[in-house]
Design a protein around this motif. Sequence first.
Motif, PDB file in Angstrom:
ATOM      1  N   GLU A  54       0.785  -1.213   0.074  1.00  0.00           N
ATOM      2  CA  GLU A  54      -0.230   0.179  -0.483  1.00  0.00           C
ATOM      3  C   GLU A  54       0.623   0.962  -0.297  1.00  0.00           C
ATOM      4  O   GLU A  54       0.193   2.524  -0.603  1.00  0.00           O
ATOM      5  CB  GLU A  54      -0.923   0.570   1.348  1.00  0.00           C
ATOM      6  N   SER A  55       2.234   1.425   0.716  1.00  0.00           N
ATOM      7  CA  SER A  55       3.070   1.898   1.372  1.00  0.00           C
ATOM      8  C   SER A  55       3.549   2.624  -0.742  1.00  0.00           C
ATOM      9  O   SER A  55       3.838   4.075  -0.853  1.00  0.00           O
ATOM     10  CB  SER A  55       4.011   2.590   2.351  1.00  0.00           C
ATOM     11  N   ILE A  56       3.735   1.370  -1.097  1.00  0.00           N
ATOM     12  CA  ILE A  56       4.420   1.633  -2.408  1.00  0.00           C
ATOM     13  C   ILE A  56       3.303   2.424  -2.980  1.00  0.00           C
ATOM     14  O   ILE A  56       3.235   3.096  -4.037  1.00  0.00           O
ATOM     15  CB  ILE A  56       4.888   0.490  -3.092  1.00  0.00           C
ATOM     16  N   THR A  57       2.582   1.730  -3.440  1.00  0.00           N
ATOM     17  CA  THR A  57       1.351   2.702  -4.122  1.00  0.00           C
ATOM     18  C   THR A  57       1.310   4.188  -4.164  1.00  0.00           C
ATOM     19  O   THR A  57       1.197   3.876  -5.713  1.00  0.00           O
ATOM     20  CB  THR A  57       0.343   1.140  -4.203  1.00  0.00           C
ATOM     21  N   LYS A  58       1.108   4.111  -2.977  1.00  0.00           N
ATOM     22  CA  LYS A  58       0.316   5.335  -2.498  1.00  0.00           C
ATOM     23  C   LYS A  58       1.814   6.363  -2.857  1.00  0.00           C
ATOM     24  O   LYS A  58       2.362   7.567  -3.507  1.00  0.00           O
ATOM     25  CB  LYS A  58       0.163   5.309  -0.778  1.00  0.00           C
ATOM     26  N   PHE A  59       3.016   5.564  -2.848  1.00  0.00           N
ATOM     27  CA  PHE A  59       4.576   6.461  -3.645  1.00  0.00           C
ATOM     28  C   PHE A  59       3.929   6.723  -5.014  1.00  0.00           C
ATOM     29  O   PHE A  59       4.937   7.877  -5.153  1.00  0.00           O
ATOM     30  CB  PHE A  59       5.897   5.844  -2.963  1.00  0.00           C
ATOM     31  N   PHE A  60       4.210   5.248  -5.458  1.00  0.00           N
ATOM     32  CA  PHE A  60       3.775   5.645  -6.911  1.00  0.00           C
ATOM     33  C   PHE A  60       3.364   6.578  -7.402  1.00  0.00           C
ATOM     34  O   PHE A  60       2.852   7.577  -8.591  1.00  0.00           O
ATOM     35  CB  PHE A  60       4.325   4.647  -7.655  1.00  0.00           C
ATOM     36  N   SER A  61       1.209   6.982  -6.622  1.00  0.00           N
ATOM     37  CA  SER A  61       0.436   7.563  -6.984  1.00  0.00           C
ATOM     38  C   SER A  61       0.741   9.077  -6.547  1.00  0.00           C
ATOM     39  O   SER A  61       0.831   9.843  -7.430  1.00  0.00           O
ATOM     40  CB  SER A  61      -0.411   6.769  -6.380  1.00  0.00           C
ATOM     41  N   ALA A  62       1.739   9.569  -5.602  1.00  0.00           N
ATOM     42  CA  ALA A  62       2.079  10.828  -5.255  1.00  0.00           C
ATOM     43  C   ALA A  62       2.984  11.544  -5.682  1.00  0.00           C
ATOM     44  O   ALA A  62       3.165  12.765  -6.624  1.00  0.00           O
ATOM     45  CB  ALA A  62       2.253  10.941  -3.930  1.00  0.00           C
ATOM     46  N   TYR A  63       3.770  10.732  -6.375  1.00  0.00           N
ATOM     47  CA  TYR A  63       5.037  10.729  -7.495  1.00  0.00           C
ATOM     48  C   TYR A  63       4.307  11.431  -9.117  1.00  0.00           C
ATOM     49  O   TYR A  63       5.281  12.203  -9.653  1.00  0.00           O
ATOM     50  CB  TYR A  63       5.892   9.565  -7.123  1.00  0.00           C
ATOM     51  N   SER A  64       3.608  10.314  -8.992  1.00  0.00           N
ATOM     52  CA  SER A  64       2.828  10.456 -10.477  1.00  0.00           C
ATOM     53  C   SER A  64       1.949  11.882 -10.067  1.00  0.00           C
ATOM     54  O   SER A  64       2.174  13.153 -11.039  1.00  0.00           O
ATOM     55  CB  SER A  64       1.151   9.870 -10.782  1.00  0.00           C
ATOM     56  N   ASP A  65       1.335  12.744  -9.426  1.00  0.00           N
ATOM     57  CA  ASP A  65       0.792  13.670  -8.950  1.00  0.00           C
ATOM     58  C   ASP A  65       1.580  14.838  -9.169  1.00  0.00           C
ATOM     59  O   ASP A  65       1.438  15.742  -9.926  1.00  0.00           O
ATOM     60  CB  ASP A  65      -0.118  13.040  -8.001  1.00  0.00           C
ATOM     61  N   CYS A  66       2.824  14.879  -8.246  1.00  0.00           N
ATOM     62  CA  CYS A  66       4.341  15.679  -8.179  1.00  0.00           C
ATOM     63  C   CYS A  66       4.147  15.701  -9.767  1.00  0.00           C
ATOM     64  O   CYS A  66       4.780  17.345 -10.200  1.00  0.00           O
ATOM     65  CB  CYS A  66       5.490  15.656  -7.586  1.00  0.00           C
ATOM     66  N   LYS A  67       4.359  14.589 -10.429  1.00  0.00           N
ATOM     67  CA  LYS A  67       4.997  15.621 -12.088  1.00  0.00           C
ATOM     68  C   LYS A  67       3.770  15.424 -12.931  1.00  0.00           C
ATOM     69  O   LYS A  67       5.166  16.477 -13.176  1.00  0.00           O
ATOM     70  CB  LYS A  67       5.280  13.515 -12.433  1.00  0.00           C
ATOM     71  N   GLN A  68       3.259  15.369 -12.760  1.00  0.00           N
ATOM     72  CA  GLN A  68       2.510  16.383 -13.297  1.00  0.00           C
ATOM     73  C   GLN A  68       1.886  17.936 -12.914  1.00  0.00           C
ATOM     74  O   GLN A  68       2.143  18.460 -14.438  1.00  0.00           O
ATOM     75  CB  GLN A  68       0.521  15.534 -13.213  1.00  0.00           C
ATOM     76  N   ILE A  69       2.216  18.144 -12.083  1.00  0.00           N
ATOM     77  CA  ILE A  69       2.012  19.295 -11.053  1.00  0.00           C
ATOM     78  C   ILE A  69       3.094  20.155 -12.391  1.00  0.00           C
ATOM     79  O   ILE A  69       3.462  21.270 -12.778  1.00  0.00           O
ATOM     80  CB  ILE A  69       2.265  19.569 -10.044  1.00  0.00           C
ATOM     81  N   TRP A  70       4.473  19.608 -12.597  1.00  0.00           N
ATOM     82  CA  TRP A  70       5.967  20.047 -12.578  1.00  0.00           C
ATOM     83  C   TRP A  70       5.892  20.330 -14.635  1.00  0.00           C
ATOM     84  O   TRP A  70       5.630  21.623 -14.954  1.00  0.00           O
ATOM     85  CB  TRP A  70       6.664  19.624 -13.375  1.00  0.00           C
ATOM     86  N   ASN A  71       4.837  19.195 -15.383  1.00  0.00           N
ATOM     87  CA  ASN A  71       4.517  19.786 -17.237  1.00  0.00           C
ATOM     88  C   ASN A  71       3.773  20.457 -16.683  1.00  0.00           C
ATOM     89  O   ASN A  71       3.580  20.683 -18.204  1.00  0.00           O
ATOM     90  CB  ASN A  71       3.822  17.125 -16.608  1.00  0.00           C
ATOM     91  N   GLY A  72       2.221  20.274 -15.970  1.00  0.00           N
ATOM     92  CA  GLY A  72       0.929  21.217 -15.967  1.00  0.00           C
ATOM     93  C   GLY A  72       1.568  22.686 -15.778  1.00  0.00           C
ATOM     94  O   GLY A  72       0.163  23.353 -15.266  1.00  0.00           O
ATOM     95  N   LEU A  73       2.831  23.125 -15.581  1.00  0.00           N
ATOM     96  CA  LEU A  73       2.694  24.059 -15.060  1.00  0.00           C
ATOM     97  C   LEU A  73       2.507  25.210 -15.944  1.00  0.00           C
ATOM     98  O   LEU A  73       3.690  25.641 -17.014  1.00  0.00           O
ATOM     99  CB  LEU A  73       4.085  24.645 -13.799  1.00  0.00           C
ATOM    100  N   PRO A  74       2.449  26.985 -14.888  1.00  0.00           N
ATOM    101  CA  PRO A  74       2.024  27.976 -16.810  1.00  0.00           C
ATOM    102  C   PRO A  74       3.383  28.737 -15.679  1.00  0.00           C
ATOM    103  O   PRO A  74       3.418  30.040 -15.613  1.00  0.00           O
ATOM    104  CB  PRO A  74       0.980  28.784 -16.158  1.00  0.00           C
ATOM    105  N   ILE A  75       4.578  27.744 -16.512  1.00  0.00           N
ATOM    106  CA  ILE A  75       5.645  28.413 -15.963  1.00  0.00           C
ATOM    107  C   ILE A  75       6.058  30.587 -16.179  1.00  0.00           C
ATOM    108  O   ILE A  75       6.734  30.991 -15.905  1.00  0.00           O
ATOM    109  CB  ILE A  75       6.784  28.016 -16.777  1.00  0.00           C
ATOM    110  N   ASN A  76       5.504  30.431 -17.862  1.00  0.00           N
ATOM    111  CA  ASN A  76       5.541  31.831 -18.408  1.00  0.00           C
ATOM    112  C   ASN A  76       4.874  32.929 -17.749  1.00  0.00           C
ATOM    113  O   ASN A  76       5.463  33.734 -16.962  1.00  0.00           O
ATOM    114  CB  ASN A  76       4.865  31.667 -20.054  1.00  0.00           C
ATOM    115  N   GLN A  77       3.836  32.153 -17.203  1.00  0.00           N
ATOM    116  CA  GLN A  77       2.843  33.106 -15.996  1.00  0.00           C
ATOM    117  C   GLN A  77       3.715  33.317 -14.649  1.00  0.00           C
ATOM    118  O   GLN A  77       3.358  34.253 -13.765  1.00  0.00           O
ATOM    119  CB  GLN A  77       1.489  33.214 -15.616  1.00  0.00           C
TER     120      GLN A  77
END
Length: 192
Positions: A54-77
């Motif tokens: 369960e902890s491993i699954t939670k880690f990969f889910s949270a990591y994926s969530d973090c990864k998505q934030i960097w991919n979707g940041l409005p960096i120009n703004q």
Amino acid sequence: MDKKDVSILNMLLEHWSQVVLLIGALGFLLKQFTSYRFKIRELKYGMSHKGKMESITKFFSAYSDCKQIWNGLPINQIIKNEIPATEIDRMILPRLRNLDAIIIELGLYFKSKELEKFSKLYENMLQMNSLLMALWSNNELQSEVTSGINLFHMTTIQKVNLFTSKWESISKENHLHIKELQEQLKKNLGIK
């Protein structure tokens, strides 16, 4: 034969049914005791294994969530300071804190050597956050991210390129860490 030996033999022959019953009762109690001990060990292992998974699954889910934030940041703004720091923190920090909390939880199940790969992925996410905050504030970068770069004289495009380049580099590095981590976990958990 000794008189004592004869009396023990006579007693066994005379009371053989009680002796058999006593040996059977002792055998039954021994079996119950060992069975109980094995069940306890099995339950502990099962609970530990389940918690670990369960902890491993939670880690990969949270990591994926973090990864998505960097991919979707409005960096120009962000670089143009069109988004306040509190809003940026609201987007990023809860995800980083969640990832950190899960790594602490993983510490219950993994030795520190095994935990290093999880921690490295988190540290790379922190590097991205440091870079983003430096870009937002126009501060000189004095970290392992990109040492000694003066952001004050950089254009927005150069800053976006710096951020994008660093994210691509960290993404590649993290991808390698994840592959190694997956192999390590498969081996440790007996998964083929």
